[in-house]
Design an enzyme around this catalytic site. Structure first.
Site, PDB file in Angstrom:
ATOM      1  N   GLU A 190       0.960  -1.191   0.121  1.00 54.57           N
ATOM      2  CA  GLU A 190      -0.119  -0.036   0.058  1.00 54.57           C
ATOM      3  C   GLU A 190       0.936   1.255  -0.067  1.00 54.57           C
ATOM      4  OE1 GLU A 190      -3.515  -0.198   2.336  1.00 54.57           O
ATOM      5  OE2 GLU A 190      -3.812   1.744   2.372  1.00 54.57           O
ATOM      6  N   ARG A 191       0.574   2.067  -0.969  1.00 53.50           N
ATOM      7  CA  ARG A 191       1.365   3.250  -1.102  1.00 53.50           C
ATOM      8  C   ARG A 191       2.806   3.035  -1.406  1.00 53.50           C
ATOM      9  NH1 ARG A 191      -3.123   6.002  -2.139  1.00 53.50           N
ATOM     10  NH2 ARG A 191      -4.599   5.905  -0.727  1.00 53.50           N
ATOM     11  N   ASN A 229      -3.130  -1.828   7.693  1.00 51.68           N
ATOM     12  CA  ASN A 229      -4.432  -2.226   7.191  1.00 51.68           C
ATOM     13  C   ASN A 229      -4.321  -3.748   7.241  1.00 51.68           C
ATOM     14  OD1 ASN A 229      -5.869   0.294   7.066  1.00 51.68           O
ATOM     15  ND2 ASN A 229      -4.914   0.423   4.805  1.00 51.68           N
ATOM     16  N   LYS A 306      -4.024  -0.283  13.800  1.00 52.73           N
ATOM     17  CA  LYS A 306      -4.966   0.835  13.339  1.00 52.73           C
ATOM     18  C   LYS A 306      -6.418   0.497  13.752  1.00 52.73           C
ATOM     19  CE  LYS A 306      -6.326   2.746   8.612  1.00 52.73           C
ATOM     20  NZ  LYS A 306      -5.776   2.808   7.298  1.00 52.73           N
ATOM     21  N   GLU A 310     -10.662   4.340   9.074  1.00 54.16           N
ATOM     22  CA  GLU A 310     -10.776   4.059   7.729  1.00 54.16           C
ATOM     23  C   GLU A 310     -11.402   2.632   7.620  1.00 54.16           C
ATOM     24  OE1 GLU A 310      -6.912   4.697   5.924  1.00 54.16           O
ATOM     25  OE2 GLU A 310      -7.434   7.054   5.599  1.00 54.16           O
ATOM     26  N   ARG A 343      -2.249   3.501  16.946  1.00 53.77           N
ATOM     27  CA  ARG A 343      -2.471   4.643  15.908  1.00 53.77           C
ATOM     28  C   ARG A 343      -3.246   5.615  16.188  1.00 53.77           C
ATOM     29  NH1 ARG A 343      -2.506   3.828  10.579  1.00 53.77           N
ATOM     30  NH2 ARG A 343      -0.618   5.238   9.764  1.00 53.77           N
ATOM     31  N   ARG A 355     -11.733  17.774   9.849  1.00 56.93           N
ATOM     32  CA  ARG A 355     -10.993  16.337  10.224  1.00 56.93           C
ATOM     33  C   ARG A 355      -9.709  16.621  10.970  1.00 56.93           C
ATOM     34  NH1 ARG A 355      -8.497  12.785   5.136  1.00 56.93           N
ATOM     35  NH2 ARG A 355      -6.877  11.765   6.254  1.00 56.93           N
ATOM     36  N   ASP A 384      -2.453  14.375   7.163  1.00 58.69           N
ATOM     37  CA  ASP A 384      -2.104  13.126   6.389  1.00 58.69           C
ATOM     38  C   ASP A 384      -0.794  13.358   5.695  1.00 58.69           C
ATOM     39  OD1 ASP A 384      -1.978  10.483   5.931  1.00 58.69           O
ATOM     40  OD2 ASP A 384      -3.675  10.374   4.590  1.00 58.69           O
ATOM     41  N   GLU A 412       3.834   9.325  -0.486  1.00 57.19           N
ATOM     42  CA  GLU A 412       2.359   9.270  -0.973  1.00 57.19           C
ATOM     43  C   GLU A 412       1.910  10.497  -1.633  1.00 57.19           C
ATOM     44  OE1 GLU A 412      -0.015   7.846   2.188  1.00 57.19           O
ATOM     45  OE2 GLU A 412      -1.830   8.175   0.953  1.00 57.19           O
ATOM     46  N   HIS A 540      -3.990  18.974   0.193  1.00 54.46           N
ATOM     47  CA  HIS A 540      -5.086  17.796  -0.187  1.00 54.46           C
ATOM     48  C   HIS A 540      -5.662  18.436  -1.411  1.00 54.46           C
ATOM     49  CE1 HIS A 540      -7.823  14.599  -0.044  1.00 54.46           C
ATOM     50  NE2 HIS A 540      -6.917  14.072   1.420  1.00 54.46           N
ATOM     51  N   TRP A 561     -12.245  13.487   2.051  1.00 54.77           N
ATOM     52  CA  TRP A 561     -11.538  13.145   0.932  1.00 54.77           C
ATOM     53  C   TRP A 561     -11.381  14.159   0.035  1.00 54.77           C
ATOM     54  CZ3 TRP A 561     -13.046   7.110   1.200  1.00 54.77           C
ATOM     55  CH2 TRP A 561     -12.466   6.283   2.173  1.00 54.77           C
TER      56      TRP A 561
HETATM   57  O1  GCW Z   1      -2.444   8.161   4.317  1.00 54.19           O
HETATM   58  C1  GCW Z   1      -3.389   7.423   4.241  1.00 54.19           C
HETATM   59  C2  GCW Z   1      -3.138   6.267   3.008  1.00 54.19           C
HETATM   60  C3  GCW Z   1      -3.490   5.118   3.445  1.00 54.19           C
HETATM   61  C4  GCW Z   1      -3.172   4.456   4.834  1.00 54.19           C
HETATM   62  C5  GCW Z   1      -3.483   5.592   5.807  1.00 54.19           C
HETATM   63  C6  GCW Z   1      -3.199   5.251   7.066  1.00 54.19           C
HETATM   64  C7  GCW Z   1      -2.461   2.399   5.310  1.00 54.19           C
HETATM   65  O2  GCW Z   1      -3.812   6.961   1.990  1.00 54.19           O
HETATM   66  O3  GCW Z   1      -3.361   4.112   2.307  1.00 54.19           O
HETATM   67  O4  GCW Z   1      -3.230   3.237   4.952  1.00 54.19           O
HETATM   68  O5  GCW Z   1      -3.192   6.753   5.523  1.00 54.19           O
HETATM   69  O6  GCW Z   1      -2.108   5.783   7.550  1.00 54.19           O
HETATM   70  O7  GCW Z   1      -3.494   4.354   7.742  1.00 54.19           O
END
Ligand code: GCW
Length: 693
Positions: A190-191, A229, A306, A310, A343, A355, A384, A412, A540, A561
């Site tokens: 992921e990313r 995740n 986590k 999300e 987290r 947010r 983020d 990212e 963003h 988002w």
């Molecule tokens: O930055 C966001 C990302 C998700 C990531 C999330 C997180 C792992 O877009 O891909 O998931 O943060 O930090 O949990």
């Protein structure tokens, strides 16, 4: 001179320069990172170092000791261009001796008190007499310190520091220095922008060893090998066995394995009816799971979780708090010495309309309610991983809870592996930011290293940018970010420029003009990126890929988002009002920050639109209008991106051609992308500005 001749002459000069640079121009893949150990170009320096490196003596008969000896041999042999022999004891002047006081050679030096003070990971590197002959000694109370000291010694040579009269004492300022891999069990990341995972589904052993060496060389001592995740399957027996095999490979490099845990594991893999953290059966399940893990991995570090973020499961699904959730896992790990990194990346919409206020609102009231072995793991900023954010207001607001800072090495939102953005300046901005938690002089770094609030366990995590790409990080220059993360985790006081210098000398060569050119490129890159993407505190302005400019993005799934949610551009102005008249986000910061940031005039320009919604004709400190300043910044970013490319082009023939070309191609793409950002954003904001209400 006629033009054709002039061209020929230039080309000839370049060829001669390339030949003169010799080995430096041979093809390189980037696989060797900053551990290339290319022969030192300066013959006199090589000869001088050889005087100090007549033999390698490592009286430490353990797997780590073996690694120390073989790394010293590999490094010295490469750098000095001669086989340096290993020996049991120093017999002639100039030996390099590395060990702990368990060896009589080290014990006889009488350094016990100093070494005790520096701890298991600290070390000294000193000129001393050992067994009657002059030697350079690397000594530590623990094996980890010997390993780190050996890499430090190699770095001294790689960066041209003299060994004569060397006298260095080091210890890390932060205890847990971790990478977090967002690697999925199917091998995707992921990313991740540098190829697939080297842990899953099948371990790639050659990679893992070089990964361990690279991390040990910068002091990384822990790694989370699966994504936050987290697939609940990660905690099943077959996968724990895989984790144990990885742990066994990393252990001699003093890197502990940690795992991301999914809060629903009791139900999904344990067959229980609930995950309620206050249910005794759930607590029993986590205890048994921890026991099982420690049977396989005796030095297991702990869990990162986590939860209720999300869409991930968590204690709030049962009406419990984050503390309830973290504590049930913490109690299971405590008998074994493990920790939970819970987290704080939570932003449930019902907590607050803004947010960036949500994590603080949920976590700060829980300060003091977490077990001692729980960290709250907090991203550097409250949104983020944007190109620029103010520091997360949780730093300095939770004196009773250890806070693990989470940085993102993978880019990212920062151009991924196409754009060069050297992140050390951004991380320094964060670490040096004054929280004012205990009055002026309360920087984030002192919250993280525990010294401000007297915390004993401390940590910092970086989301890794590594994968199976030949050069590890996709962009050759992105290796600098992995390196810089490790160096800052070891010592947040180091400077971004000093770290860049080390990395460049080790990775590209040490000709002063090469170092100066690459250094300036690295150091300018972050501000350039901010200028052409999100200047003046904008944030963003992207869509779901988090790459391309998309200021028009209005996400139907979640307002937060979107891009429009944050920039709020219309005929009246632009920016997110976080003053008391707006979302009140400023209130989460300590005085005087909350005062300063409540007024545009006392808010730094680079955070202006983070905290304020202002009319287009607002007068900036420069005297220009906000609109003019914005347009200027976009244009400046484009020029700066082009400047990175042009400066790189001067390195032709001065570094190896393969990496030269690879980076040049990336910088060209960056320069083109910068124009796309400018054109799209300026046109979009121009339309918003001039649209009739
Ligand atoms: O930055 C966001 C990302 C998700 C990531 C999330 C997180 C792992 O877009 O891909 O998931 O943060 O930090 O949990």
């Amino acid at each position: 001179m006629p033009r054709t001749f002039r061209c020929l002459a230039v080309r000839l000069t370049l060829t001669v320069a390339a030949l003169a640079a010799g080995a430096a121009v041979s093809a390189e893949t980037g696989h060797d990172l900053w551990l290339r150990y290319a022969p030192l170009a300066d013959g006199a320096a090589r000869a001088a170092y050889r005087q100090s490196a007549s033999a390698i003596v490592v009286p430490l008969a353990t797997p780590t000791g073996e690694i120390v000896a073989s790394e010293l041999k590999r490094g010295l042999t490469g750098l000095l261009g001669a086989e340096i022999p290993r020996a049991d004891r120093p017999s002639s002047a100039g030996a390099i001796v590395a060990g702990t006081p368990a060896s009589p050679l080290i014990a006889a030096l009488g350094w016990t008190e100093t070494l005790a003070r520096l701890g298991d990971e600290g070390y000294v590197i000193r000129a001393a007499t050992v067994g009657g002959v002059p030697a350079t000694v690397i000594a530590s109370k623990g094996e980890a310190g010997v390993l780190y000291g050996a890499f430090h010694l190699l770095r001294l040579i790689q960066t041209g520091e003299p060994l004569l009269r060397v006298d260095i004492a080091e210890r890390p300022r932060i205890a847990r220095r971790l990478l977090n891999h967002w690697d999925n069990l199917d091998g995707s990341i992921e990313r991740g922008y540098a190829g697939r995972s080297f842990w899953w589904p099948d371990r790639v052993d050659a990679r893992v060893v070089d990964y361990a060496r690279a991390n040990a060389s910068i002091g990384i001592n822990g790694t989370v090998i699966n994504s936050v995740n987290a697939n609940p399957q990660s905690l099943t027996a077959p996968l724990l066995e895989k984790a144990a095999a990885i742990a066994a490979m990393l252990r001699p490099y003093r890197i502990r394995v940690y795992l991301a845990a999914n809060f629903s594991a009791p139900r999904t893999i344990g067959g229980l009816a609930t995950n309620d953290p206050l249910d005794p059966g759930v607590a029993r399940w986590w205890r048994a799971k921890a026991d099982e893990i420690y049977r396989l991995i005796p030095d297991f570090g702990g869990f990162v979780v986590k939860a209720n973020s999300e869409g991930q499961p968590g204690p709030q699904d049962y009406g419990r708090t984050h503390a309830d959730g973290a504590n049930v896992l913490a109690d299971a790990l405590a008998p074994h010495g493990g920790v939970v990194m819970w987290r704080a990346f939570v932003y449930n919409a019902d907590v607050d309309p803004d947010r960036v206020k949500r994590a603080y609102a949920e976590f700060v009231p829980l300060d003091g309610k977490f077990r001692a072995n729980v960290f709250a793991q907090v991203k550097n900023g409250p949104l983020d991983f944007q190109p620029r954010e103010p520091f997360h207001p949780m730093f300095g607001a939770m004196p009773k809870t250890p806070l693990m800072a989470e940085l993102q090495i993978t880019q990212e939102y920062l151009g991924q592996s196409n754009h060069l953005v050297y992140l050390a300046p951004m991380w320094k901005e964060f670490l040096d930011a004054d929280t004012f938690a205990k009055g002026p002089g309360s920087p984030v770094a002192r919250v993280v290293d525990g010294s401000l609030e007297g915390k004993s366990d401390t940590g910092i995590a970086g989301v890794a940018n590594t994968g199976l790409d030949a050069n590890w990080t996709g962009h050759d220059l992105a290796q600098a970010n992995w390196y810089a993360f490790g160096r800052l985790a070891w010592d947040p006081g180091l400077g971004a420029g000093a770290i860049a210098d080390e990395w460049i000398r080790m990775t590209w060569g040490d000709a002063p003009d090469v170092v100066a050119t690459i250094r300036s490129i690295l150091l300018d890159s972050r501000e350039a990126y901010v200028h052409y993407t999100m200047p003046l505190g904008l944030h963003h302005l992207i869509g779901g890929d988090h790459y391309a400019p998309m200021p028009e993005n209005t996400d139907s799934r979640r307002a937060d988002w979107s891009a429009t949610f944050y920039h709020r551009a219309d005929a009246s102005g632009i920016g997110y009002d976080r003053t008391r008249a707006g979302s009140g986000g400023v209130e989460q910061y300590q005085a005087p920050l909350r005062e300063w940031w409540s007024h545009p005039a006392s808010t730094p320009d680079d955070l202006l639109l983070w905290f304020h919604h202002l009319p287009w004709d607002y007068r900036m400190k420069s005297g220009r209008t906000l609109w003019d300043e914005l347009v200027l910044s976009y244009g400046r970013g484009v020029d700066e991106a082009k400047g990175l490319e042009l400066r790189w082009a001067t390195l032709r023939g001065r570094i190896d051609e393969a990496r030269y070309q690879a980076v040049l191609a990336k910088l060209r793409r960056q320069s083109d992308d910068a124009k796309a950002w400018r054109d799209k954003c300026v046109a979009y904001f121009e339309a918003a500005r001039t649209r009739r209400p």
